[in-house]
Design an enzyme around this catalytic site. Structure first.
Site, PDB file in Angstrom:
ATOM      1  N   ASP A  72     -10.334  -3.903 -18.067  1.00  0.00           N
ATOM      2  CA  ASP A  72     -10.557  -4.784 -19.211  1.00  0.00           C
ATOM      3  C   ASP A  72      -9.214  -5.167 -19.827  1.00  0.00           C
ATOM      4  OD1 ASP A  72     -11.339  -6.102 -21.505  1.00  0.00           O
ATOM      5  OD2 ASP A  72     -12.607  -4.491 -22.278  1.00  0.00           O
ATOM      6  N   HIS A  99       0.824  -1.222   0.000  1.00  0.00           N
ATOM      7  CA  HIS A  99       0.000   0.000   0.000  1.00  0.00           C
ATOM      8  C   HIS A  99       0.857   1.271   0.000  1.00  0.00           C
ATOM      9  CE1 HIS A  99      -3.368   2.590   0.626  1.00  0.00           C
ATOM     10  NE2 HIS A  99      -4.159   1.716   1.185  1.00  0.00           N
TER      11      HIS A  99
END
Length: 433
Positions: free
Chosen positions: A381, A164
């Protein structure tokens, strides 16, 4: 291939040998600066993305995703480096260009046979994210680890493990969306802005706020004992637009507040319910922490594509008694004040506060809400269409609550949390709006 079966409903995954994926072109070498907002959230976040296309199988999935990774690492070259400690004793990246870790794997079933893939379950979903064995500390864990798992149904998953300290949720989603774009041969919609020195502490640190987000809170309700003695139960609760609308009505009915956002009302409702479910004594102090996105709040605003942590923790503090006895508008009002607190001067003061004190926010007596409900998961995608499911593999810490986007209805929110068994029973009853 390593076989991870674990006996969970017969679900097994065979993992190949890990390899390194290097950036497709030569990238900048040397030390890469991490700011003070990156220092306190050096935890590994594991996420999973499932894809299945009616028109396209998974034969080339690993190869295409891998080629795309090599291309995106040219733009996000720090992720191809390694974490180290600077001369000031802070985390910094050594941009070695050694690459991300990549693993190909095969599952022994179709995606639909796995049960509810939207529910974080480390025993099951954990098999779809490669874990570095033998790492003694964070510095030994690569900054980015990817596992592509093929399923018998023609679908596949991408399991991502990332530190993170490299990217917050917004930047991570821009990274994954960009990775999908370059995999499909498209230009990057949002090129990353990599210079984190724009959030450096001031030469003369100015701590202008009290920064109670770092306060240690004494557990006078003996909650830690409950956590030790009882089994942790994790559950997801769905808040659809109707339920969220009812909560807003409830928060506004006494006329104290004139308006509230979905986040504010849900955070207030859940904070209050969690205190009641844990049976906290009325004098017990309780702290709510959540990340405010500083991108538009900083002056000047952070550049588009800022690739780092542009979030600052803000807080509300109350006693359990006040939260329980007062109407919902009280808790929601406290959260509204916390949202307003996240100004440019507060955020720069927090950066300077860390510089002077090196303090870490304490999680005792604390609820930490992480909001993923607005992140752009559904636009990812790689050439197989948008994901059929995305989400975390597990909850990072006991006091963490997650607001997740609902897979099908973007206006609904899934709340995910873990509580000791007896507290979860009470919490479930309190969720009936």
């Amino acid at each position: 291939m390593a076989d991870i079966s674990n006996g969970s409903k017969g679900f097994a995954v065979k993992q190949g040998e890990p390899t390194r994926v290097l950036p497709a072109e030569e990238t900048k070498k040397g030390l890469y600066y991490l700011g003070n907002l990156d220092q306190n959230i050096a935890v590994i976040i594991r996420t999973i993305y499932f894809f299945k296309s009616e028109s396209k199988g998974n034969e080339d999935a690993a190869e295409q995703v891998k080629n795309g990774l090599s291309k995106i690492l040219v733009h996000h070259y720090p992720l191809a480096g390694r974490l180290t400690i600077s001369s000031e004793g802070k985390l910094i990246v050594d941009s070695t260009g050694e690459g991300a870790v990549f693993v190909e794997a095969e599952a022994n079933c179709g995606i639909e046979e796995m049960g509810d893939i939207t529910k974080p379950d480390p025993n099951i979903l954990g098999k779809l994210v490669y874990e570095i064995s033998g790492a003694q500390n964070l510095l030994e864990i690569p900054l980015l680890v990817i596992q592509v798992t093929k399923f018998k149904c023609g679908g596949f998953s991408i399991g991502m493990s990332m530190n993170h300290c490299m990217l917050d949720g917004i930047a991570a989603m821009e990274f994954v969306n960009g990775w999908g774009e370059v995999t499909r041969g498209l230009p990057l919609k949002t090129p990353p802005f990599l210079d984190r020195t724009i959030l450096k502490p001031r030469n003369q640190p100015m701590i202008e706020f009290e920064h109670h987000e770092f306060d240690e809170i004494e557990d006078i309700s003996n909650t830690n004992k409950l956590y030790e003695e009882e089994e942790m139960v994790y559950k997801t609760f769905l808040f659809d637009p109707d339920k969220l609308g009812q909560l807003k009505e409830q928060a506004l009915e006494d006329g104290v507040l004139s308006k509230c956002t979905t986040f504010e009302v849900l955070a207030g409702f859940v904070w209050r319910a969690r205190c009641k479910a844990l049976n906290l004594v009325p004098q017990q102090k309780t702290k709510l922490l959540f990340a405010a996105d500083g991108r538009k709040r900083f002056i000047p605003p952070l550049p588009e594509g800022f690739a780092g942590n542009g979030i600052v923790l803000t807080y509300s503090i109350s006693t359990a008694g006040e939260l329980a006895e007062k109407p919902l508008s009280f808790a929601v009002g406290l959260i509204q004040q916390a949202v307003k607190l996240a100004t440019d001067s507060f955020m720069r003061s927090a950066i300077d506060y860390f510089e002077v004190t090196r303090a870490r926010p304490s999680l005792d007596g604390t609820v930490l809400i992480t909001t993923w409900s607005k992140l752009s998961f559904h636009t990812i995608d790689f050439g197989w269409g948008e994901p059929i499911s995305t989400g975390p593999v597990a909850l990072p810490e006991k006091p963490v609550l997650l607001f997740l986007p609902h897979q099908k209805d973007k206006k609904s929110i899934n709340l995910l949390l873990g509580l000791p068994a007896s507290a979860m029973n009470s919490f479930e009853e309190l969720m009936q709006v």
